[in-house]
Design a protein around this motif. Structure first.
Motif, PDB file in Angstrom:
ATOM      1  N   SER A  46       0.823  -1.220   0.000  1.00  0.00           N
ATOM      2  CA  SER A  46       0.000   0.000   0.000  1.00  0.00           C
ATOM      3  C   SER A  46       0.851   1.262   0.000  1.00  0.00           C
ATOM      4  O   SER A  46       0.491   2.263  -0.621  1.00  0.00           O
ATOM      5  CB  SER A  46      -0.973  -0.002   1.186  1.00  0.00           C
ATOM      6  N   GLY A  47       2.018   1.215   0.702  1.00  0.00           N
ATOM      7  CA  GLY A  47       2.898   2.386   0.717  1.00  0.00           C
ATOM      8  C   GLY A  47       3.432   2.687  -0.674  1.00  0.00           C
ATOM      9  O   GLY A  47       3.436   3.842  -1.127  1.00  0.00           O
ATOM     10  N   ALA A  48       3.874   1.630  -1.349  1.00  0.00           N
ATOM     11  CA  ALA A  48       4.413   1.828  -2.698  1.00  0.00           C
ATOM     12  C   ALA A  48       3.313   2.270  -3.654  1.00  0.00           C
ATOM     13  O   ALA A  48       3.524   3.131  -4.516  1.00  0.00           O
ATOM     14  CB  ALA A  48       5.067   0.542  -3.198  1.00  0.00           C
ATOM     15  N   ALA A  49       2.117   1.693  -3.489  1.00  0.00           N
ATOM     16  CA  ALA A  49       1.007   2.070  -4.373  1.00  0.00           C
ATOM     17  C   ALA A  49       0.682   3.555  -4.201  1.00  0.00           C
ATOM     18  O   ALA A  49       0.433   4.267  -5.182  1.00  0.00           O
ATOM     19  CB  ALA A  49      -0.221   1.222  -4.064  1.00  0.00           C
ATOM     20  N   GLU A  50       0.710   4.002  -2.952  1.00  0.00           N
ATOM     21  CA  GLU A  50       0.432   5.426  -2.699  1.00  0.00           C
ATOM     22  C   GLU A  50       1.505   6.290  -3.369  1.00  0.00           C
ATOM     23  O   GLU A  50       1.191   7.290  -4.024  1.00  0.00           O
ATOM     24  CB  GLU A  50       0.400   5.680  -1.195  1.00  0.00           C
ATOM     25  N   ASP A  51       2.768   5.897  -3.195  1.00  0.00           N
ATOM     26  CA  ASP A  51       3.855   6.670  -3.812  1.00  0.00           C
ATOM     27  C   ASP A  51       3.698   6.729  -5.327  1.00  0.00           C
ATOM     28  O   ASP A  51       3.871   7.775  -5.959  1.00  0.00           O
ATOM     29  CB  ASP A  51       5.215   6.041  -3.480  1.00  0.00           C
ATOM     30  N   ILE A  52       3.397   5.571  -5.915  1.00  0.00           N
ATOM     31  CA  ILE A  52       3.317   5.490  -7.378  1.00  0.00           C
ATOM     32  C   ILE A  52       2.161   6.331  -7.911  1.00  0.00           C
ATOM     33  O   ILE A  52       2.324   7.129  -8.849  1.00  0.00           O
ATOM     34  CB  ILE A  52       3.190   4.017  -7.809  1.00  0.00           C
ATOM     35  N   ALA A  53       0.994   6.167  -7.287  1.00  0.00           N
ATOM     36  CA  ALA A  53      -0.161   6.942  -7.755  1.00  0.00           C
ATOM     37  C   ALA A  53       0.058   8.442  -7.509  1.00  0.00           C
ATOM     38  O   ALA A  53      -0.300   9.280  -8.338  1.00  0.00           O
ATOM     39  CB  ALA A  53      -1.418   6.451  -7.053  1.00  0.00           C
ATOM     40  N   GLN A  54       0.683   8.738  -6.370  1.00  0.00           N
ATOM     41  CA  GLN A  54       0.957  10.151  -6.055  1.00  0.00           C
ATOM     42  C   GLN A  54       1.910  10.766  -7.077  1.00  0.00           C
ATOM     43  O   GLN A  54       1.703  11.875  -7.557  1.00  0.00           O
ATOM     44  CB  GLN A  54       1.558  10.244  -4.655  1.00  0.00           C
ATOM     45  N   GLU A  55       2.960  10.018  -7.421  1.00  0.00           N
ATOM     46  CA  GLU A  55       3.917  10.509  -8.413  1.00  0.00           C
ATOM     47  C   GLU A  55       3.226  10.762  -9.752  1.00  0.00           C
ATOM     48  O   GLU A  55       3.529  11.723 -10.450  1.00  0.00           O
ATOM     49  CB  GLU A  55       5.056   9.498  -8.598  1.00  0.00           C
ATOM     50  N   ALA A  56       2.293   9.869 -10.090  1.00  0.00           N
ATOM     51  CA  ALA A  56       1.587  10.037 -11.371  1.00  0.00           C
ATOM     52  C   ALA A  56       0.754  11.319 -11.349  1.00  0.00           C
ATOM     53  O   ALA A  56       0.739  12.084 -12.323  1.00  0.00           O
ATOM     54  CB  ALA A  56       0.706   8.827 -11.643  1.00  0.00           C
ATOM     55  N   PHE A  57       0.076  11.581 -10.241  1.00  0.00           N
ATOM     56  CA  PHE A  57      -0.715  12.815 -10.155  1.00  0.00           C
ATOM     57  C   PHE A  57       0.184  14.050 -10.138  1.00  0.00           C
ATOM     58  O   PHE A  57      -0.161  15.076 -10.719  1.00  0.00           O
ATOM     59  CB  PHE A  57      -1.628  12.788  -8.930  1.00  0.00           C
ATOM     60  N   LEU A  58       1.328  13.941  -9.460  1.00  0.00           N
ATOM     61  CA  LEU A  58       2.239  15.093  -9.456  1.00  0.00           C
ATOM     62  C   LEU A  58       2.773  15.348 -10.864  1.00  0.00           C
ATOM     63  O   LEU A  58       2.930  16.496 -11.287  1.00  0.00           O
ATOM     64  CB  LEU A  58       3.392  14.851  -8.476  1.00  0.00           C
ATOM     65  N   ALA A  59       3.033  14.261 -11.588  1.00  0.00           N
ATOM     66  CA  ALA A  59       3.464  14.426 -12.987  1.00  0.00           C
ATOM     67  C   ALA A  59       2.359  15.114 -13.783  1.00  0.00           C
ATOM     68  O   ALA A  59       2.625  15.962 -14.645  1.00  0.00           O
ATOM     69  CB  ALA A  59       3.808  13.063 -13.588  1.00  0.00           C
ATOM     70  N   ALA A  60       1.116  14.744 -13.467  1.00  0.00           N
ATOM     71  CA  ALA A  60      -0.020  15.368 -14.168  1.00  0.00           C
ATOM     72  C   ALA A  60      -0.076  16.865 -13.867  1.00  0.00           C
ATOM     73  O   ALA A  60      -0.293  17.683 -14.762  1.00  0.00           O
ATOM     74  CB  ALA A  60      -1.314  14.691 -13.748  1.00  0.00           C
ATOM     75  N   VAL A  61       0.138  17.211 -12.603  1.00  0.00           N
ATOM     76  CA  VAL A  61       0.105  18.636 -12.230  1.00  0.00           C
ATOM     77  C   VAL A  61       1.210  19.395 -12.947  1.00  0.00           C
ATOM     78  O   VAL A  61       0.998  20.495 -13.462  1.00  0.00           O
ATOM     79  CB  VAL A  61       0.241  18.780 -10.700  1.00  0.00           C
ATOM     80  N   ARG A  62       2.397  18.760 -13.009  1.00  0.00           N
ATOM     81  CA  ARG A  62       3.532  19.434 -13.668  1.00  0.00           C
ATOM     82  C   ARG A  62       3.251  19.669 -15.149  1.00  0.00           C
ATOM     83  O   ARG A  62       3.722  20.627 -15.731  1.00  0.00           O
ATOM     84  CB  ARG A  62       4.804  18.609 -13.473  1.00  0.00           C
ATOM     85  N   SER A  63       2.516  18.737 -15.791  1.00  0.00           N
ATOM     86  CA  SER A  63       2.292  18.889 -17.239  1.00  0.00           C
ATOM     87  C   SER A  63       0.922  19.439 -17.571  1.00  0.00           C
ATOM     88  O   SER A  63       0.523  19.394 -18.729  1.00  0.00           O
ATOM     89  CB  SER A  63       2.440  17.560 -17.953  1.00  0.00           C
ATOM     90  N   LEU A  64       0.223  19.890 -16.556  1.00  0.00           N
ATOM     91  CA  LEU A  64      -1.168  20.301 -16.770  1.00  0.00           C
ATOM     92  C   LEU A  64      -1.305  21.379 -17.842  1.00  0.00           C
ATOM     93  O   LEU A  64      -2.199  21.324 -18.681  1.00  0.00           O
ATOM     94  CB  LEU A  64      -1.728  20.817 -15.439  1.00  0.00           C
ATOM     95  N   ASP A  65      -0.382  22.340 -17.807  1.00  0.00           N
ATOM     96  CA  ASP A  65      -0.496  23.452 -18.756  1.00  0.00           C
ATOM     97  C   ASP A  65      -0.345  22.994 -20.205  1.00  0.00           C
ATOM     98  O   ASP A  65      -0.859  23.625 -21.112  1.00  0.00           O
ATOM     99  CB  ASP A  65       0.558  24.518 -18.443  1.00  0.00           C
TER     100      ASP A  65
END
Lengths: 179, 369
Positions: A46-65
């Motif tokens: 669950s810890g790794a899953a949280e990290d992985i999904a979180q990283e994906a959303f952060l990547a989304a925020v970074r490329s949102l524009d």
């Protein structure tokens, strides 16, 4: 919030691109469960899953524009999640630092965080990460074999064979459990 | 098998935590320009000129702060909100060691000092009182080893199977699982030591100030390297064929068998820290002269040196990001950390380091995406 249609999603992305936190939150809440579940079912941590999904959303925020609103958000996000989950599972298998045995003992002593009463998830954990990934993408995220092939950068035949073998193996394991 | 309906453990709690992180990242991102005008192109052209100058042969332009007073970088963020590259940081302070996650969240392991990441970042070796301990980044201790004398500078071998550390005036080695502790030598200057990649071979500085290279398992010495001045830091290139020695006024490059193959004599400038890039091809080092410090970049065999950041006061330490794209510079005089993209494209500054991490804080390692 009504389950997000493509129109809703476009509106959320447009709003988030303009700086709207509520729109970003709607986008997040709509996509989080499946992103997290997909990661969890591949890595079974669950810890790794949280990290992985979180990283994906952060990547989304970074490329949102730069994100093209005409394209669906989910496949883009899931491609990141599943590829990172596969990478994590492979690197985990390769890590053989001294002290891993002690770590395993500690982990064994700790209360189980996974609900092993669910036989399907437990059986899935016994497959290879590659087989887990295609089954999760097909049967949790509902992608077609062609879409999975594109997301994972694999030939379609490979996806089909992994699906077939993975499901056969899964059925075998579930039979064993039920016996 | 049709559709897999499944709710994963901790899904809601993980979602709540992640939303906070995502929202924070969203709120601090820089919105891209809505109107296209010529200013970005003019800025890009100016940046290209600066880049070209920064990487031209000696005589280069200096990118960064050129100020007389130690004011630090303007527009610095008041706290570390996230790391610009994958990985986790270790930072030390008078209150303990901090484990800083990629999203900027951090945990204090109180009472620890002299920390080092294991090769994959699964564990930290650190000193607690008179004990050397191996612990997880969450603080769970796996083993500890009590020794007399001041313990310092634990360092993991490439595979995690050995840890070298100093106990008083001796150099000792223990297995990664805490067993087999043994004395390697008493002929040593406590402080610098570096494991050769892909071998259980250690470089350290003997009492005479020369570098010895020894296989700790076979206990055979493969080289003694005479130096002009006792090195204060040693670091291997990633291929294990060369290593650098940071001397008070020079950065020297040696082959693994000992012969000097290059180096940079910095004259009267004090060289205080250096770091080899993860791909082993570049050396970043810090030199101080006349109350000003400069971060320099050069190739591993030596050769042309390019200053990439200059500022007043002292730069205490530097480290590379695990992906080799960023340098983290500890500008202690300005109470700032600077994340500098390499090649230089931008500088991200974080201020209030002492307030956020405690007095005497310093970077101890950036590890493992």
């Amino acid at each position: 919030m009504v389950a997000g249609s493509r129109g809703d999603e476009r509106a959320w992305i447009r709003g988030a691109q303009s700086g709207s936190v509520p729109d970003l939150e709607a986008l997040f809440k709509h996509h989080w469960p499946r992103a997290y579940r997909a990661a969890y079912l591949v890595v079974h941590d669950s810890g790794a899953a949280e990290d992985i999904a979180q990283e994906a959303f952060l990547a989304a925020v970074r490329s949102l524009d730069r994100f093209d609103r005409r394209r669906p958000f989910g496949p883009w996000l899931h491609r990141i999640v599943v590829n990172r989950a596969i990478d994590w599972s492979r690197s985990r298998a390769l890590r053989r630092e001294s002290g891993d045995a002690a770590l395993a003992l500690v982990a064994a002593a700790a209360p189980a965080e996974r609900d092993d009463t669910e036989p399907l998830a437990a059986a899935l954990a016994d497959l290879s990460p590659e087989h887990r990934a295609v089954i999760v993408m097909r049967h949790l995220l509902d992608y077609t074999p062609g879409e999975i092939a594109e997301a994972l950068g694999l030939p379609r035949g490979t996806v089909n064979s992994r699906l077939r073998r993975g499901l056969d193996e899964l059925a075998g394991k579930l039979d064993e459990d039920l016996r | 098998m049709k559709h897999l309906d499944y709710s994963a453990p901790c899904e809601r709690e993980a979602g709540e935590r992640t939303w906070e992180v995502v929202r924070a990242a969203f709120e601090e991102r820089l919105p891209s320009p809505r109107k296209r005008d010529w200013r970005p192109f003019a800025l890009a052209a100016a940046a290209a000129v600066i880049l070209a100058a920064a990487f031209s042969p000696p005589g280069n332009a200096v990118f960064g702060s050129l100020r007389d007073a130690v004011r630090g970088e303007q527009n610095a963020k008041p706290a570390l909100a996230s790391l610009p590259a994958p990985g986790r940081l270790l930072a030390e302070s008078s209150s303990g060691i901090w484990v800083v996650q990629n999203d900027g969240s951090k945990r204090l392991l109180a009472g620890y000092r002299d920390a080092a990441w294991s090769p994959h970042g699964l564990y930290v070796a650190a000193v607690h009182g008179n004990e050397l301990r191996a612990l997880e980044p969450n603080g769970r201790v796996h083993w500890s080893l009590g020794r007399t004398g001041r313990l310092r500078n634990p360092r993991w071998s490439f595979d995690g199977f050995r840890i070298a550390y100093f106990a008083g005036r001796s150099l000792r080695v223990v297995n990664g699982d805490g067993t087999g502790d043994r004395l390697l030598t008493r002929d040593v200057r406590p402080g610098p030591a570096a494991w050769q990649p892909n071998a259980h071979t250690l470089a350290y500085v003997n009492r005479a100030g020369d570098i010895e290279i020894t296989n700790v398992d076979k206990r055979n010495r493969s080289a003694i390297v005479q130096t002009r001045a006792a090195p204060r830091q040693l670091a291997w290139a990633s291929d294990g064929k060369t290593f650098i020695a940071v001397e008070p006024h020079a950065v020297e490059v040696f082959s693994k068998r000992g012969p000097r193959i290059g180096g940079l004599d910095r004259g009267i400038a004090q060289v205080s820290a250096a770091a080899v890039s993860p791909n082993g091809k570049r050396i970043a080092f810090v030199e101080t002269r006349g109350g000003r410090s400069t971060l320099q970049l050069t190739g591993v065999p030596g050769g042309p040196t390019g200053p990439i950041f200059e500022g007043a006061g002292t730069f205490a330490n530097i480290d590379w990001s695990p992906d080799g794209r960023w340098l983290l510079l500890d500008w202690s005089s300005a109470d700032q950390w600077l994340f500098i993209h390499s090649p230089v494209q931008k500088v991200l500054a974080v201020s209030n380091i002492r307030a956020n991490f405690g007095a005497d804080s310093r970077i101890a390692g950036w590890c493992c995406p």
